[in-house]
Design a protein around this motif. Structure first.
Motif, PDB file in Angstrom:
ATOM      1  N   ASP A 201       0.902  -1.144   0.028  1.00  0.00           N
ATOM      2  CA  ASP A 201      -0.080   0.040   0.041  1.00  0.00           C
ATOM      3  C   ASP A 201       0.913   1.208  -0.079  1.00  0.00           C
ATOM      4  O   ASP A 201       0.426   2.330   0.105  1.00  0.00           O
ATOM      5  N   GLU A 202       2.102   1.140  -0.231  1.00  0.00           N
ATOM      6  CA  GLU A 202       3.071   2.387  -0.190  1.00  0.00           C
ATOM      7  C   GLU A 202       2.982   2.787  -1.684  1.00  0.00           C
ATOM      8  O   GLU A 202       3.363   2.293  -2.438  1.00  0.00           O
ATOM      9  N   GLN A 203       3.054   4.198  -1.555  1.00  0.00           N
ATOM     10  CA  GLN A 203       3.194   4.928  -2.902  1.00  0.00           C
ATOM     11  C   GLN A 203       4.436   5.130  -3.286  1.00  0.00           C
ATOM     12  O   GLN A 203       5.426   5.612  -2.575  1.00  0.00           O
ATOM     13  N   VAL A 204       4.756   4.757  -4.496  1.00  0.00           N
ATOM     14  CA  VAL A 204       6.264   4.626  -4.923  1.00  0.00           C
ATOM     15  C   VAL A 204       6.595   6.046  -5.608  1.00  0.00           C
ATOM     16  O   VAL A 204       5.803   6.316  -6.744  1.00  0.00           O
ATOM     17  N   ARG A 205       7.177   6.944  -5.306  1.00  0.00           N
ATOM     18  CA  ARG A 205       7.293   8.400  -5.613  1.00  0.00           C
ATOM     19  C   ARG A 205       8.710   8.327  -6.566  1.00  0.00           C
ATOM     20  O   ARG A 205       9.557   9.250  -6.317  1.00  0.00           O
ATOM     21  N   ARG A 206       8.607   7.638  -7.718  1.00  0.00           N
ATOM     22  CA  ARG A 206       9.770   7.743  -8.519  1.00  0.00           C
ATOM     23  C   ARG A 206       9.503   6.945 -10.070  1.00  0.00           C
ATOM     24  O   ARG A 206       8.395   6.405 -10.101  1.00  0.00           O
ATOM     25  N   LEU A 207      10.164   7.291 -10.723  1.00  0.00           N
ATOM     26  CA  LEU A 207       9.974   6.982 -12.232  1.00  0.00           C
ATOM     27  C   LEU A 207      11.103   6.169 -12.768  1.00  0.00           C
ATOM     28  O   LEU A 207      12.310   6.343 -12.515  1.00  0.00           O
ATOM     29  N   LEU A 208      10.875   4.910 -13.059  1.00  0.00           N
ATOM     30  CA  LEU A 208      11.941   3.909 -13.866  1.00  0.00           C
ATOM     31  C   LEU A 208      11.534   4.229 -15.308  1.00  0.00           C
ATOM     32  O   LEU A 208      10.712   3.759 -15.937  1.00  0.00           O
ATOM     33  N   LEU A 209      12.685   4.275 -15.884  1.00  0.00           N
ATOM     34  CA  LEU A 209      13.069   4.780 -17.297  1.00  0.00           C
ATOM     35  C   LEU A 209      13.618   3.513 -17.901  1.00  0.00           C
ATOM     36  O   LEU A 209      14.564   3.094 -17.447  1.00  0.00           O
ATOM     37  N   ILE A 210      13.059   2.840 -19.019  1.00  0.00           N
ATOM     38  CA  ILE A 210      13.568   1.648 -19.680  1.00  0.00           C
ATOM     39  C   ILE A 210      13.905   2.236 -21.199  1.00  0.00           C
ATOM     40  O   ILE A 210      12.982   2.334 -21.827  1.00  0.00           O
ATOM     41  N   PRO A 211      15.005   2.238 -21.459  1.00  0.00           N
ATOM     42  CA  PRO A 211      15.466   2.830 -22.805  1.00  0.00           C
ATOM     43  C   PRO A 211      15.319   1.674 -23.893  1.00  0.00           C
ATOM     44  O   PRO A 211      14.930   0.637 -23.570  1.00  0.00           O
ATOM     45  N   PHE A 212      15.309   2.193 -25.109  1.00  0.00           N
ATOM     46  CA  PHE A 212      15.307   1.210 -26.025  1.00  0.00           C
ATOM     47  C   PHE A 212      16.660   0.828 -26.844  1.00  0.00           C
ATOM     48  O   PHE A 212      17.603   1.573 -26.826  1.00  0.00           O
ATOM     49  N   ALA A 213      16.798  -0.150 -27.414  1.00  0.00           N
ATOM     50  CA  ALA A 213      17.944  -0.837 -27.778  1.00  0.00           C
ATOM     51  C   ALA A 213      18.410   0.063 -29.171  1.00  0.00           C
ATOM     52  O   ALA A 213      19.717  -0.013 -29.493  1.00  0.00           O
ATOM     53  N   GLY A 214      17.528   0.526 -29.673  1.00  0.00           N
ATOM     54  CA  GLY A 214      18.028   1.357 -30.987  1.00  0.00           C
ATOM     55  C   GLY A 214      18.251   2.758 -30.703  1.00  0.00           C
ATOM     56  O   GLY A 214      18.688   3.337 -31.827  1.00  0.00           O
ATOM     57  N   ASN A 215      18.498   2.931 -29.548  1.00  0.00           N
ATOM     58  CA  ASN A 215      18.556   4.673 -29.396  1.00  0.00           C
ATOM     59  C   ASN A 215      20.240   4.942 -29.650  1.00  0.00           C
ATOM     60  O   ASN A 215      21.091   3.883 -29.406  1.00  0.00           O
ATOM     61  N   SER A 216      20.586   6.184 -30.207  1.00  0.00           N
ATOM     62  CA  SER A 216      21.865   6.374 -30.847  1.00  0.00           C
ATOM     63  C   SER A 216      22.784   6.725 -29.417  1.00  0.00           C
ATOM     64  O   SER A 216      22.603   7.366 -28.468  1.00  0.00           O
ATOM     65  N   LYS A 217      24.068   6.403 -29.606  1.00  0.00           N
ATOM     66  CA  LYS A 217      25.164   6.405 -28.746  1.00  0.00           C
ATOM     67  C   LYS A 217      25.720   7.810 -28.799  1.00  0.00           C
ATOM     68  O   LYS A 217      26.736   8.280 -27.942  1.00  0.00           O
ATOM     69  N   THR A 218      25.493   8.450 -29.955  1.00  0.00           N
ATOM     70  CA  THR A 218      26.226   9.564 -30.216  1.00  0.00           C
ATOM     71  C   THR A 218      25.723  10.755 -29.419  1.00  0.00           C
ATOM     72  O   THR A 218      26.417  11.583 -29.285  1.00  0.00           O
ATOM     73  N   TYR A 219      24.249  10.904 -29.276  1.00  0.00           N
ATOM     74  CA  TYR A 219      23.824  11.850 -28.662  1.00  0.00           C
ATOM     75  C   TYR A 219      23.396  11.554 -27.148  1.00  0.00           C
ATOM     76  O   TYR A 219      23.363  10.332 -26.605  1.00  0.00           O
ATOM     77  N   SER A 220      23.531  12.449 -26.225  1.00  0.00           N
ATOM     78  CA  SER A 220      23.328  12.379 -24.942  1.00  0.00           C
ATOM     79  C   SER A 220      21.632  12.047 -24.691  1.00  0.00           C
ATOM     80  O   SER A 220      20.952  12.794 -25.241  1.00  0.00           O
ATOM     81  N   SER A 221      21.357  11.155 -23.759  1.00  0.00           N
ATOM     82  CA  SER A 221      20.003  10.900 -23.462  1.00  0.00           C
ATOM     83  C   SER A 221      19.350  11.694 -22.415  1.00  0.00           C
ATOM     84  O   SER A 221      18.197  11.892 -22.076  1.00  0.00           O
TER      85      SER A 221
END
Length: 573
Positions: A201-221
């Motif tokens: 019953d505890e509220q989780v106050r955070r966001l878990l971000l799951i990236p995608f494998a096709g994201n470019s490594k050249t640019y900052s995320s």
């Protein structure tokens, strides 16, 4: 003798057999009686091995998979949002999820505007044995025939967590869903490496971000987000640190507690998910990036036409977001090729309002670039200040300062007037609250909405712009609007005819030992001794030496203007 030994052996053997028979009889009788007593009392016979009694019954792999799917379905609802119907990959994405986790609750949210909802998208699946229809489509358009509960998209989510999923995803196994669920259900303990299970019953106050494998490594995320709402400002700084990621710029999914999502004022506002991150920042929610990635589906917006169509919609979304959040200045600190470290403060050039995946290079050894964009207060738009009553603009009551775009245009107009006066030789001095601000900070006050410049009325004919504006308003070669005020014989220079941000030109007449206002009235029209103007002094204001009266503190005190600090003293000429 030999016969005696043989008899002794026989007797020992017979005795041994008799003892064993007696032992067997009593043992059998004891077990038999125990079984009979259990049968009479109805007690079940424990036939389980010790290993099963200690570790539970052995579960087959099929049952394990069924239990895992059940746990995922009870914990997570996948919500598709932010897609565009004119090019989408929803059906294969949903199919790939249901193939891995049958009966997975999936909610597809659809914007109501025609540019998003047309052509309509539907989903049908040939249900096999044991499958149910768990995919639901919901429009976010307002419908007067629906109740408030029916208009609320979160009312259709019955799990603790929502996985906000972008379009075009392929799910190969349930392992990643199990891992992100396990990560979300634990939190840091008192010890550095300790993980504690979150209460149901505890509220989780955070966001878990799951990236995608096709994201470019050249640019900052990742980018650090800073909101300065009293100054109408949003700042974004590129980061490579995934532990403090206020805004994730490349493709990703977001796992969030539904209660946390429901506490936001507009959880599904556009542009998505940028608007969600702004609300999360204001609510002080933490974010973390999961080390593993989802698989990419079909590549979308590959053609020029669809790419431009999507970009135009995104531009409109960002403009509406800045308007809704009352953001007038956007500061972007990035690393780019061929960039210059200095910020373009004065001669800034407008950039795209969209925050895309190519926000900044991930190579932070490249030059740091600061871009500043101002929204509103152009020559063809009205001033953001509006009508001022009792010397207090509307934003004063909102706890805000003057919009930065208006301050920028006010400085531009002041510099233009100053250049005109100095070129033609008009005797002027900085006056009233602008002079007070110059003494205190050498800068324009963050609450300023105009600037007063007083001048010797005998020099009026030296300026062609002022001379022409006496009979009718005059627009000079650079587009500034010179006008004579209707409530007094003073002049005003506006940034344009439409945009009324401007500088007041107050004429004074020097008569003997007194300096009197020439034809204008009010608290600014004070009479003072001419000794304040002989000799003149200068004060540093907006990076320039500006003319001002001598003994300036006493001069302002005579106008009932009190200076907070006298650290900066004007210099006599």
């Amino acid at each position: 003798m030999k016969i005696f030994r043989l008899r002794s052996v026989k007797l020992v053997l017979i005795g041994f057999i008799i003892v064993n028979l007696v032992f067997f009889y009593y043992t059998w009788n004891s077990f038999l009686w125990r079984r009979i007593s259990r049968a009479l009392t109805g007690e079940a016979t424990d036939t389980k091995p010790k290993s099963e009694a200690a570790h539970g019954p052995k579960i087959s792999p099929k049952d394990k998979a069924r239990n895992a799917n059940k746990h995922i379905r009870k914990s997570i609802t996948i919500v598709f949002y932010g897609h565009y119907n004119f090019e989408q990959d929803l059906r294969p994405s949903i199919e790939s999820i249901l193939d891995v986790v049958p009966n997975m609750p999936i909610l597809v949210l659809q914007e109501g505007a025609a540019e998003y909802a047309y052509p309509p998208v539907s989903f049908e699946r040939n249900l096999t044995s044991g499958e149910e229809q768990t995919v639901h489509f919901m429009s976010l358009a307002f419908d007067v025939r629906r109740t408030r509960e029916q208009l609320n998209p979160l009312a259709a989510v019955h799990t603790k967590y929502a996985l906000l999923m972008p379009d075009s995803v392929r799910l190969s196994s349930k392992n990643l869903l199990q891992k992100i669920l396990r990560e979300m259900n634990t939190k840091s303990g008192k010890a550095p490496a300790q993980r504690v299970t979150v209460a149901p019953d505890e509220q989780v106050r955070r966001l878990l971000l799951i990236p995608f494998a096709g994201n470019s490594k050249t640019y900052s995320s990742c980018a650090k987000l800073n909101l300065d709402l009293p100054n109408w400002t949003m700042e974004l700084e590129a980061r490579n640190d995934t532990t403090h990621c206020d805004l994730f710029l490349q493709k990703h999914a977001i796992l969030i507690d539904v209660a946390t999502l429901g506490a936001m004022p507009e959880p599904f506002g556009l542009p998505f998910p940028e608007m969600l991150y702004v609300q999360a920042k204001i609510a002080n929610l933490t974010t973390s990036v999961f080390p593993q990635s989802f698989l990419e589906g079909r590549k979308l917006f590959a053609s020029f036409h669809t790419k431009q169509r999507r970009l135009e919609l995104r531009r409109r979304q960002f403009r509406e977001m800045y308007k809704k959040l009352q953001i007038k200045r956007l500061v972007r600190r990035t690393h780019r090729l061929g960039g210059k470290a200095a910020a373009r403060e004065g001669n800034w050039q407008p950039h795209s309002p969209v925050l895309d995946a190519q926000f900044s290079y991930s190579n932070f050894s490249l030059p740091a670039v600061t871009d500043i964009d101002l929204f509103g207060c152009e020559r063809t738009t009205k001033s953001c200040i509006g009508t001022v009553y009792n010397s207090r603009p509307f934003y004063y009551y909102l706890g805000k300062h003057t919009p930065p775009c208006c301050l920028d245009k006010l400085k531009t107009t002041f510099n233009h007037v100053l250049e005109e006066f100095e070129n033609v030789g008009i005797r002027y001095w900085l006056d009233n609250y602008a002079l007070k601000s110059a003494i205190e900070t050498n800068q324009l006050s963050p609450d300023a909405y105009d600037i007063d410049i007083s001048f010797n009325v005998q020099d009026l004919e030296r300026s062609n712009a002022m001379k022409k504006s006496q009979s009718k308003p005059h627009v000079d070669n650079e587009g500034f609007y010179w006008i004579k005020a209707t409530d007094g014989h003073y002049f005003r220079v506006q940034f344009s005819k439409v945009n009324q941000v401007g500088v007041n030109l107050l004429p004074y007449e020097i008569s003997g030992n007194e300096v009197r206002a020439s034809g204008f009235f009010g608290w600014k029209a004070t009479t003072f001794a001419s000794d304040y103007l002989h000799p003149m002094s200068t004060v540093l204001f907006l990076g320039k030496s500006i003319m001002c009266p001598n003994n300036v503190l006493e001069y302002l005190e005579g106008k009932n203007i009190k200076v907070k600090s006298d650290n900066v003293a004007p210099e006599e000429e």
